[in-house]
Design a protein around this motif. Structure first.
Motif, mmCIF file in Angstrom:
data_model
loop_
_atom_site.group_PDB
_atom_site.id
_atom_site.type_symbol
_atom_site.label_atom_id
_atom_site.label_comp_id
_atom_site.label_asym_id
_atom_site.label_seq_id
_atom_site.Cartn_x
_atom_site.Cartn_y
_atom_site.Cartn_z
ATOM 1 N N ILE A 8 0.949 -1.316 -0.129
ATOM 2 C CA ILE A 8 -0.343 -0.227 -0.461
ATOM 3 C C ILE A 8 0.414 0.889 0.165
ATOM 4 N N ILE A 9 0.553 2.258 -0.718
ATOM 5 C CA ILE A 9 1.354 3.890 -1.372
ATOM 6 C C ILE A 9 0.481 4.760 -1.369
ATOM 7 N N PRO A 10 0.083 5.635 -0.223
ATOM 8 C CA PRO A 10 -0.015 6.557 0.057
ATOM 9 C C PRO A 10 0.209 7.841 -0.779
ATOM 10 N N ALA A 11 -0.165 8.505 -1.872
ATOM 11 C CA ALA A 11 0.962 9.339 -3.140
ATOM 12 C C ALA A 11 -0.097 10.683 -2.873
ATOM 13 N N TRP A 12 0.755 11.592 -2.835
ATOM 14 C CA TRP A 12 0.627 13.373 -2.821
ATOM 15 C C TRP A 12 1.176 14.033 -3.833
ATOM 16 N N ASN A 13 0.840 14.132 -4.857
ATOM 17 C CA ASN A 13 1.654 15.034 -5.620
ATOM 18 C C ASN A 13 2.883 14.331 -5.589
ATOM 19 N N GLU A 14 3.639 13.242 -6.762
ATOM 20 C CA GLU A 14 5.040 11.952 -6.334
ATOM 21 C C GLU A 14 4.867 11.707 -8.155
ATOM 22 N N ALA A 15 3.965 12.263 -9.320
ATOM 23 C CA ALA A 15 4.301 12.260 -10.223
ATOM 24 C C ALA A 15 6.031 11.700 -10.790
ATOM 25 N N GLY A 16 6.805 12.325 -9.872
ATOM 26 C CA GLY A 16 8.343 13.002 -10.531
ATOM 27 C C GLY A 16 8.864 11.637 -10.203
ATOM 28 N N THR A 17 8.463 10.730 -8.700
ATOM 29 C CA THR A 17 8.898 9.755 -8.404
ATOM 30 C C THR A 17 8.493 8.187 -8.542
ATOM 31 N N ILE A 18 6.563 8.317 -8.083
ATOM 32 C CA ILE A 18 6.001 7.287 -8.103
ATOM 33 C C ILE A 18 5.850 6.267 -9.271
ATOM 34 N N GLU A 19 6.939 6.589 -10.231
ATOM 35 C CA GLU A 19 6.740 5.205 -11.109
ATOM 36 C C GLU A 19 8.533 4.298 -11.182
ATOM 37 N N GLN A 20 9.465 5.090 -10.565
ATOM 38 C CA GLN A 20 9.965 4.851 -9.979
ATOM 39 C C GLN A 20 10.637 3.770 -9.259
ATOM 40 N N THR A 21 9.561 4.642 -7.968
ATOM 41 C CA THR A 21 9.117 3.462 -7.180
ATOM 42 C C THR A 21 8.475 1.674 -7.325
ATOM 43 N N LEU A 22 7.660 2.403 -8.080
ATOM 44 C CA LEU A 22 7.020 0.781 -8.780
ATOM 45 C C LEU A 22 7.818 -0.123 -9.263
ATOM 46 N N CYS A 23 8.229 0.585 -10.044
ATOM 47 C CA CYS A 23 9.137 -0.444 -10.721
ATOM 48 C C CYS A 23 10.407 -0.547 -10.606
ATOM 49 N N HIS A 24 10.812 -0.174 -9.627
ATOM 50 C CA HIS A 24 12.616 -0.719 -9.041
ATOM 51 C C HIS A 24 11.606 -1.935 -7.741
ATOM 52 N N PHE A 25 10.506 -1.116 -6.661
ATOM 53 C CA PHE A 25 9.749 -2.953 -5.953
ATOM 54 C C PHE A 25 9.832 -3.786 -7.010
ATOM 55 N N GLN A 26 9.080 -3.587 -8.334
ATOM 56 C CA GLN A 26 8.076 -4.885 -8.431
ATOM 57 C C GLN A 26 9.237 -6.231 -8.953
ATOM 58 N N ALA A 27 10.340 -5.120 -9.561
ATOM 59 C CA ALA A 27 11.702 -5.777 -9.776
ATOM 60 C C ALA A 27 12.509 -6.580 -8.645
ATOM 61 N N GLN A 28 12.526 -5.895 -8.078
ATOM 62 C CA GLN A 28 13.529 -7.041 -6.746
ATOM 63 C C GLN A 28 12.077 -7.976 -5.864
ATOM 64 N N ALA A 29 10.994 -7.919 -5.934
ATOM 65 C CA ALA A 29 9.542 -8.738 -5.755
ATOM 66 C C ALA A 29 10.309 -9.718 -6.397
ATOM 67 N N ALA A 30 10.013 -9.674 -7.770
ATOM 68 C CA ALA A 30 10.272 -10.721 -8.732
ATOM 69 C C ALA A 30 10.969 -11.242 -8.514
#
Length: 243
Positions: A8-30
């Motif tokens: 669960i990731i709460p986000a407010w005005n994080e357009a500049g960071t959230i894509e990288q956060t999600l991308c790296h998390f998914q890669a490590q989880a896999a």
């Protein structure tokens, strides 16, 4: 299939960071857990004014959108309401390349050694505040619950879903982590704190930084006062029932 872990990731005005956060998390989880655990990722857009929703959408399993900003506690509450996993992993949206490091937090829960695991982040490389908010939070948690914490403000934590749902609603704003630790300790949950090499956006000793920490100090103080009043009512009710 029901997921094992809801992120669960709460986000407010994080357009500049959230894509990288999600991308790296998914890669490590896999990489670490692909054959063992299944994950669902839930992002709660808390009334952002930028393109947070659009940036996160391709990377998530569920997207929750608040029409207006309601605060971090409300965003976490909305995410928990949608979660189906037995374990919940709370992450901030600005972790970027270090997001996957938070996976270590689920390990003590899987081994049934803890009900909640909290990340202790490495020392900041930026001159920030003077430790007033952290000190207030640590003292308040200790006095209200008896629990000694080194990471009172950490938003990176894992918790068993069944134990979390035994607690009251989340506090609002910047006091949500403090209240969550107090409530968990008072309910008898087993808490561990782990060193995790996570980094995120930090505020310095400029006007913006001092304003942010001022709001954080006020929010933590309000949360501690609210929890103290609730504990006081419980003590008074207990004393009356024993007469």
């Amino acid at each position: 299939m029901k997921p094992d872990v809801s992120v669960i990731i709460p986000a407010w005005n994080e357009a500049g960071t959230i894509e990288q956060t999600l991308c790296h998390f998914q890669a490590q989880a896999a990489h670490r857990w692909k054959e063992i655990l299944s994950f669902e990722i839930i992002v709660v857009d808390d009334g952002s004014r930028d393109n947070t929703y659009q940036a996160a959408w391709p990377w998530v399993d569920k997207m929750v959108r608040h029409r207006r900003r309601r605060g971090k506690g409300a965003a976490l509450q909305s995410g928990v309401a949608e979660a189906r996993g037995e374990l919940l992993l709370f992450l901030d949206a600005d972790l970027q390349a270090t997001a996957g490091e938070a996976l270590v937090l689920i390990e003590p829960l899987l081994r049934r050694e803890a009900d909640m695991a909290i990340a202790k982040l490495p020392p900041s490389g930026v001159k920030a505040g003077f430790g007033l908010v952290k000190g207030l939070a640590r003292r308040g948690i200790r006095r209200l619950s008896g629990y000694e914490t080194e990471a009172p403000l950490s938003g990176q934590r894992a918790v068993r879903a069944d134990r979390l749902r035994e607690l009251r609603n989340f506090a609002r704003g910047f006091g949500v982590e403090v209240a969550l630790t107090i409530d968990a300790a008072c309910s008898g949950m087993r808490i561990v704190e782990l060193d995790v090499p996570i980094t995120h956006r930090e505020t310095g000793r400029d006007w913006h930084g001092f304003l942010h920490r001022g709001r954080q100090f006020a929010a933590v103080g309000f949360t501690l006062l609210s929890r103290w009043k609730e504990r006081k009512r419980t003590w008074v009710s207990s004393d009356r029932s024993s007469i």
